[in-house]
Motif scaffolding. Structure first.
Motif, PDB file in Angstrom:
ATOM      1  N   ASP A  17     -53.405  -8.621  32.634  1.00  0.00           N
ATOM      2  CA  ASP A  17     -53.593  -7.180  32.444  1.00  0.00           C
ATOM      3  C   ASP A  17     -53.897  -6.471  33.754  1.00  0.00           C
ATOM      4  N   GLU A  18     -54.783  -7.057  34.533  1.00  0.00           N
ATOM      5  CA  GLU A  18     -55.250  -6.405  35.755  1.00  0.00           C
ATOM      6  C   GLU A  18     -54.320  -6.643  36.941  1.00  0.00           C
ATOM      7  N   LEU A  19     -53.609  -7.792  36.925  1.00  0.00           N
ATOM      8  CA  LEU A  19     -52.798  -8.223  38.084  1.00  0.00           C
ATOM      9  C   LEU A  19     -53.625  -8.171  39.364  1.00  0.00           C
ATOM     10  N   HIS A  20     -54.867  -8.585  39.208  1.00  0.00           N
ATOM     11  CA  HIS A  20     -55.800  -8.599  40.339  1.00  0.00           C
ATOM     12  C   HIS A  20     -56.942  -9.529  39.952  1.00  0.00           C
ATOM     13  N   PHE A  21     -57.122 -10.622  40.698  1.00  0.00           N
ATOM     14  CA  PHE A  21     -58.128 -11.610  40.329  1.00  0.00           C
ATOM     15  C   PHE A  21     -59.542 -11.040  40.428  1.00  0.00           C
ATOM     16  N   ARG A  23     -60.600  -7.840  39.985  1.00  0.00           N
ATOM     17  CA  ARG A  23     -60.908  -6.959  38.849  1.00  0.00           C
ATOM     18  C   ARG A  23     -61.024  -7.757  37.549  1.00  0.00           C
ATOM     19  N   ALA A  24     -60.166  -8.768  37.402  1.00  0.00           N
ATOM     20  CA  ALA A  24     -60.239  -9.591  36.195  1.00  0.00           C
ATOM     21  C   ALA A  24     -61.561 -10.349  36.132  1.00  0.00           C
ATOM     22  N   ALA A  25     -62.038 -10.838  37.287  1.00  0.00           N
ATOM     23  CA  ALA A  25     -63.310 -11.557  37.310  1.00  0.00           C
ATOM     24  C   ALA A  25     -64.468 -10.642  36.919  1.00  0.00           C
ATOM     25  N   VAL A  26     -64.432  -9.400  37.413  1.00  0.00           N
ATOM     26  CA  VAL A  26     -65.473  -8.434  37.037  1.00  0.00           C
ATOM     27  C   VAL A  26     -65.426  -8.164  35.535  1.00  0.00           C
ATOM     28  N   ARG A  27     -64.227  -7.993  35.015  1.00  0.00           N
ATOM     29  CA  ARG A  27     -64.064  -7.741  33.575  1.00  0.00           C
ATOM     30  C   ARG A  27     -64.606  -8.892  32.731  1.00  0.00           C
ATOM     31  N   LEU A  28     -64.433 -10.124  33.233  1.00  0.00           N
ATOM     32  CA  LEU A  28     -64.878 -11.296  32.493  1.00  0.00           C
ATOM     33  C   LEU A  28     -66.317 -11.695  32.805  1.00  0.00           C
ATOM     34  N   SER A  29     -66.906 -11.049  33.808  1.00  0.00           N
ATOM     35  CA  SER A  29     -68.273 -11.363  34.257  1.00  0.00           C
ATOM     36  C   SER A  29     -68.393 -12.813  34.745  1.00  0.00           C
ATOM     37  N   ILE A  30     -67.387 -13.246  35.509  1.00  0.00           N
ATOM     38  CA  ILE A  30     -67.458 -14.567  36.129  1.00  0.00           C
ATOM     39  C   ILE A  30     -67.103 -14.418  37.605  1.00  0.00           C
ATOM     40  N   ALA A  31     -67.349 -15.468  38.375  1.00  0.00           N
ATOM     41  CA  ALA A  31     -67.039 -15.438  39.805  1.00  0.00           C
ATOM     42  C   ALA A  31     -65.528 -15.575  40.006  1.00  0.00           C
ATOM     43  N   GLN A  32     -64.996 -14.878  41.009  1.00  0.00           N
ATOM     44  CA  GLN A  32     -63.558 -14.920  41.255  1.00  0.00           C
ATOM     45  C   GLN A  32     -63.055 -16.332  41.561  1.00  0.00           C
ATOM     46  N   PRO A  33     -63.764 -17.147  42.403  1.00  0.00           N
ATOM     47  CA  PRO A  33     -63.269 -18.508  42.654  1.00  0.00           C
ATOM     48  C   PRO A  33     -63.158 -19.330  41.375  1.00  0.00           C
ATOM     49  N   SER A  55     -50.717 -12.016  49.579  1.00  0.00           N
ATOM     50  CA  SER A  55     -51.923 -11.365  50.094  1.00  0.00           C
ATOM     51  C   SER A  55     -52.028  -9.916  49.625  1.00  0.00           C
ATOM     52  N   ARG A  56     -50.916  -9.358  49.141  1.00  0.00           N
ATOM     53  CA  ARG A  56     -50.897  -7.939  48.763  1.00  0.00           C
ATOM     54  C   ARG A  56     -50.876  -7.692  47.263  1.00  0.00           C
ATOM     55  N   ARG A  57     -50.304  -8.636  46.493  1.00  0.00           N
ATOM     56  CA  ARG A  57     -50.147  -8.358  45.074  1.00  0.00           C
ATOM     57  C   ARG A  57     -50.075  -9.641  44.250  1.00  0.00           C
ATOM     58  N   VAL A  58     -50.270  -9.468  42.952  1.00  0.00           N
ATOM     59  CA  VAL A  58     -50.144 -10.548  41.973  1.00  0.00           C
ATOM     60  C   VAL A  58     -49.125 -10.096  40.939  1.00  0.00           C
ATOM     61  N   GLU A  59     -48.140 -10.949  40.655  1.00  0.00           N
ATOM     62  CA  GLU A  59     -47.115 -10.613  39.671  1.00  0.00           C
ATOM     63  C   GLU A  59     -46.978 -11.737  38.659  1.00  0.00           C
ATOM     64  N   LEU A  60     -46.559 -11.385  37.449  1.00  0.00           N
ATOM     65  CA  LEU A  60     -46.295 -12.384  36.428  1.00  0.00           C
ATOM     66  C   LEU A  60     -44.920 -13.011  36.641  1.00  0.00           C
ATOM     67  N   THR A  61     -44.820 -14.308  36.441  1.00  0.00           N
ATOM     68  CA  THR A  61     -43.528 -14.984  36.410  1.00  0.00           C
ATOM     69  C   THR A  61     -42.950 -14.828  34.997  1.00  0.00           C
ATOM     70  N   PRO A  62     -41.678 -15.197  34.784  1.00  0.00           N
ATOM     71  CA  PRO A  62     -41.146 -15.174  33.413  1.00  0.00           C
ATOM     72  C   PRO A  62     -41.992 -15.990  32.442  1.00  0.00           C
ATOM     73  N   ALA A  63     -42.505 -17.126  32.891  1.00  0.00           N
ATOM     74  CA  ALA A  63     -43.382 -17.926  32.031  1.00  0.00           C
ATOM     75  C   ALA A  63     -44.682 -17.169  31.729  1.00  0.00           C
ATOM     76  N   GLY A  64     -45.190 -16.476  32.731  1.00  0.00           N
ATOM     77  CA  GLY A  64     -46.395 -15.678  32.520  1.00  0.00           C
ATOM     78  C   GLY A  64     -46.165 -14.544  31.548  1.00  0.00           C
ATOM     79  N   GLU A  65     -45.001 -13.882  31.650  1.00  0.00           N
ATOM     80  CA  GLU A  65     -44.666 -12.808  30.714  1.00  0.00           C
ATOM     81  C   GLU A  65     -44.641 -13.338  29.283  1.00  0.00           C
ATOM     82  N   ALA A  66     -44.035 -14.507  29.091  1.00  0.00           N
ATOM     83  CA  ALA A  66     -43.956 -15.093  27.747  1.00  0.00           C
ATOM     84  C   ALA A  66     -45.342 -15.445  27.220  1.00  0.00           C
TER      85      ALA A  66
END
Length: 299
Positions: A17-21, A23-33, A55-66
């Motif tokens: 959802d976030e395509l950003h580790f 922001r996703a870690a903050v949303r889940l309240s866990i550490a990014q590593p 280093s600039r972005r995170v994208e879903l692969t076709p497997a990730g989309e599925a």
């Protein structure tokens, strides 16, 4: 057989959802590593990459989309099963109805009155939601029934009955170039600024982000945008604004929706009451679904 825990699906969907580790870690309240390590474990177990990382972005692969598509349905189904199991043990469970504020086309009072007169009626708890998540309330079991707008809300996986059909109008300030028209066409709206709805991905809106109709109407009043909505959502029309019918916009349908797997008498009784209030048969048609249609504005 490869198995994923619900916690792992939650981790994956947050990153998808976030395509950003971060922001996703903050949303889940866990550490990014820890989150990055969990995603790598999932990819190793599945044997396919789910994300393309740079280093600039995170994208879903076709497997990730599925996995995003089917994983969300699976997580919703698990949540719904848990909630429904708990509610099955409650002899006097309440019925939960999700709507958007003002999103009942004036029908809700009659529906509730009709339902209250039925011998098996339960207390109805009304839940209000934003523009993007009413369908999810029904899929994951947070609500039993909902008043949704087609074609704006995603009805995939939901049974539904149309209660009301109405035209759509463009809302403009009284001094706007379209304010004096008897009707307009979608082509007349080209070049105008439309809202971006909070939590709704995609869309053609390029204007300020709004969370509800009240915010949108305020922004229209100060000439920051125009909007297209079902007529009932803007009546009575606020001072300083004008509503003009959009002649070639697809009509809007107010539908009563529920999870197509939900066959509890609690839900069936409310649906029957709504159909009676609508003026039709009490017997719902065989559950059916539609794909989300393209629209000028999400509601």
């Amino acid at each position: 057989m490869i198995e994923l825990e619900t916690r792992e699906l939650e981790y994956f969907l947050a990153v998808a959802d976030e395509l950003h580790f971060g922001r996703a870690a903050v949303r889940l309240s866990i550490a990014q590593p820890a989150l990055s390590k969990a995603i790598r474990r999932i990819e190793t177990r599945l044997g396919v990459p789910l994300f393309l990382r740079s280093s600039r972005r995170v994208e879903l692969t076709p497997a990730g989309e599925a996995l995003r598509e089917h994983g969300r349905h699976a997580l919703n189904a698990v949540g719904a099963a848990v909630r429904n199991a708990r509610r099955a043990g409650e002899p006097q469970a309440h019925l939960r109805l999700v709507i958007k504020p003002g999103g009942d086309a004036g029908l809700l009072s009659g529906i509730l009155a009709g339902y209250a007169g039925r011998p098996d009626a339960r207390r109805v708890d009304i839940l209000f939601s934003g523009p993007a998540d009413r369908s999810d309330f029904l899929r994951d079991g947070r609500a039993d029934v909902g008043l949704l707008y087609a074609p704006f809300d995603d009805l995939d996986g939901l049974a539904h009955e149309t209660l009301h059909t109405e035209d759509r109008v463009v809302i403009v300030p009284s001094g706007h170039r379209l304010a004096g028209r008897a009707a307009v066409h979608l082509s007349d709206l080209e070049g105008e600024t439309l809202p971006r709805w909070k939590g709704v991905p995609g869309g053609d809106g390029t204007g300020p982000e709004v969370a509800d109709v009240v915010q949108m109407l305020h922004m229209i009043t100060v000439s920051r945008m125009i909007g297209v909505l079902p007529r009932s959502l803007v009546e009575p029309v606020p001072a300083g604004l004008v509503c003009v019918p959009v002649a070639d916009a697809p009509p809007s349908r107010l539908v009563l929706a529920w999870n197509e797997q939900d066959r509890r008498p609690l839900v069936a009784s409310f649906v029957a009451a709504a159909l009676t209030a609508r003026g039709g048969s009490e017997t719902p048609r065989r559950p059916h679904t539609t794909a989300t249609e393209a629209a000028v504005a999400a509601t």
